[in-house]
Design a protein around this motif. Structure first.
Motif, PDB file in Angstrom:
ATOM      1  N   MET A  96      -0.643   0.680 -12.151  1.00 45.51           N
ATOM      2  CA  MET A  96      -0.895   1.340 -13.428  1.00 45.51           C
ATOM      3  C   MET A  96      -0.434   0.427 -14.562  1.00 45.51           C
ATOM      4  SD  MET A  96       2.082   4.279 -13.372  1.00 45.51           S
ATOM      5  CE  MET A  96       2.172   4.644 -15.100  1.00 45.51           C
ATOM      6  N   THR A 126       2.286   6.387  -1.285  1.00 40.29           N
ATOM      7  CA  THR A 126       1.134   5.525  -1.541  1.00 40.29           C
ATOM      8  C   THR A 126       1.225   5.050  -2.983  1.00 40.29           C
ATOM      9  OG1 THR A 126      -0.193   6.799   0.011  1.00 40.29           O
ATOM     10  CG2 THR A 126      -1.390   5.438  -1.588  1.00 40.29           C
ATOM     11  N   GLN A 164       0.834  -1.191   0.000  1.00 39.38           N
ATOM     12  CA  GLN A 164       0.000   0.000   0.000  1.00 39.38           C
ATOM     13  C   GLN A 164       0.871   1.245   0.000  1.00 39.38           C
ATOM     14  OE1 GLN A 164      -3.375  -0.021   2.419  1.00 39.38           O
ATOM     15  NE2 GLN A 164      -4.003  -1.984   1.595  1.00 39.38           N
ATOM     16  N   THR A 165       2.063   1.125   0.591  1.00 34.77           N
ATOM     17  CA  THR A 165       3.036   2.219   0.577  1.00 34.77           C
ATOM     18  C   THR A 165       4.434   1.644   0.329  1.00 34.77           C
ATOM     19  OG1 THR A 165       3.428   2.137   2.959  1.00 34.77           O
ATOM     20  CG2 THR A 165       1.735   3.674   2.187  1.00 34.77           C
ATOM     21  N   VAL A 224       3.662   0.978 -10.895  1.00 30.77           N
ATOM     22  CA  VAL A 224       2.814   1.707  -9.954  1.00 30.77           C
ATOM     23  C   VAL A 224       3.133   3.192 -10.056  1.00 30.77           C
ATOM     24  CG1 VAL A 224       2.564  -0.195  -8.297  1.00 30.77           C
ATOM     25  CG2 VAL A 224       4.442   1.426  -8.015  1.00 30.77           C
ATOM     26  N   SER A 225       2.120   4.002  -9.807  1.00 34.61           N
ATOM     27  CA  SER A 225       2.358   5.425  -9.599  1.00 34.61           C
ATOM     28  C   SER A 225       2.438   5.617  -8.083  1.00 34.61           C
ATOM     29  CB  SER A 225       1.248   6.278 -10.212  1.00 34.61           C
ATOM     30  OG  SER A 225       0.016   6.009  -9.587  1.00 34.61           O
ATOM     31  N   THR A 272      -0.296   3.075  -6.436  1.00 36.54           N
ATOM     32  CA  THR A 272      -1.489   2.750  -7.201  1.00 36.54           C
ATOM     33  C   THR A 272      -1.049   2.005  -8.455  1.00 36.54           C
ATOM     34  OG1 THR A 272      -2.543   4.795  -6.441  1.00 36.54           O
ATOM     35  CG2 THR A 272      -3.524   3.701  -8.366  1.00 36.54           C
TER      36      THR A 272
END
Length: 186
Positions: free
Chosen positions: A111, A107, A92-93, A121-122, A109
């Motif tokens: 992609m 954090t 998550q982080t 991830v971004s 996300t």
């Protein structure tokens, strides 16, 4: 498996980066050093257990771009890449080192970067009351695992981050040829 000299030649250089980037000394910690703050990612191992990867970092005003290359047999690269894919899905982080040495909790996300063997991830976080954003991409290319990171104070320039990433991929494929051909999709 490409020799270290070939990996070094395949890394981004000052000519690839251009202005305003300069070589930087602060690359993210290699895989398996427990620096990310995500337990599964910290437990992931580099292809071939290589703890001495070929790596480069460049900095510009409030930006860091890094590229790390690990070499191993294609099956070992796929094993390690699968570990990374599964690990990043649980994060998550991720902790990223700031220029002052502090760790910024970013954090993540998921992609899509449009490549079958890329895991990306971004990232967003805050450091010293300022926004920090970036991108992290793991790419399996035959006998090479590439780790690409782009971190910027403020809102990340997605076009620049993508352009540098594609330059790194193109250079890998040109310099390493078949050794960096796309791996079989998992």
């Amino acid at each position: 498996m490409p020799p270290r000299e070939s990996l070094e030649a395949a890394l981004l250089d000052e000519t690839d980066m251009g202005e305003p980037f300069v070589p930087g000394a602060q690359a993210p910690a290699p895989l398996g050093e427990g620096a990310s703050g995500c337990t599964a990612l910290d437990a992931a191992t580099a292809p071939g257990g290589d703890r001495n990867p070929s790596e480069v970092a460049f900095t510009a005003a409030d930006m860091l771009v890094s590229e790390t290359l690990y070499a191993a047999a294609p099956g070992e690269v796929q094993r390690a890449h699968g570990q990374l894919r599964d690990a990043i899905a649980t994060c998550q982080t991720i902790g990223v080192r700031a220029s002052d040495g502090e760790t910024v909790a970013m954090t993540v996300t998921p992609m899509d970067v449009g490549r079958p063997d890329a895991v990306a991830v971004s990232m967003t976080g805050t450091h010293l009351d300022a926004m920090v954003t970036g991108f992290l991409v793991y790419e399996a290319l035959g006998s090479v695992e590439m780790v690409y990171a782009y971190v910027q104070g403020g809102v990340a320039d997605g076009q620049l981050a993508e352009s540098v990433y594609l330059t790194a991929l193109d250079k890998l494929e040109v310099v390493l040829g078949a050794a960096a051909s796309p791996a079989t999709p998992m």
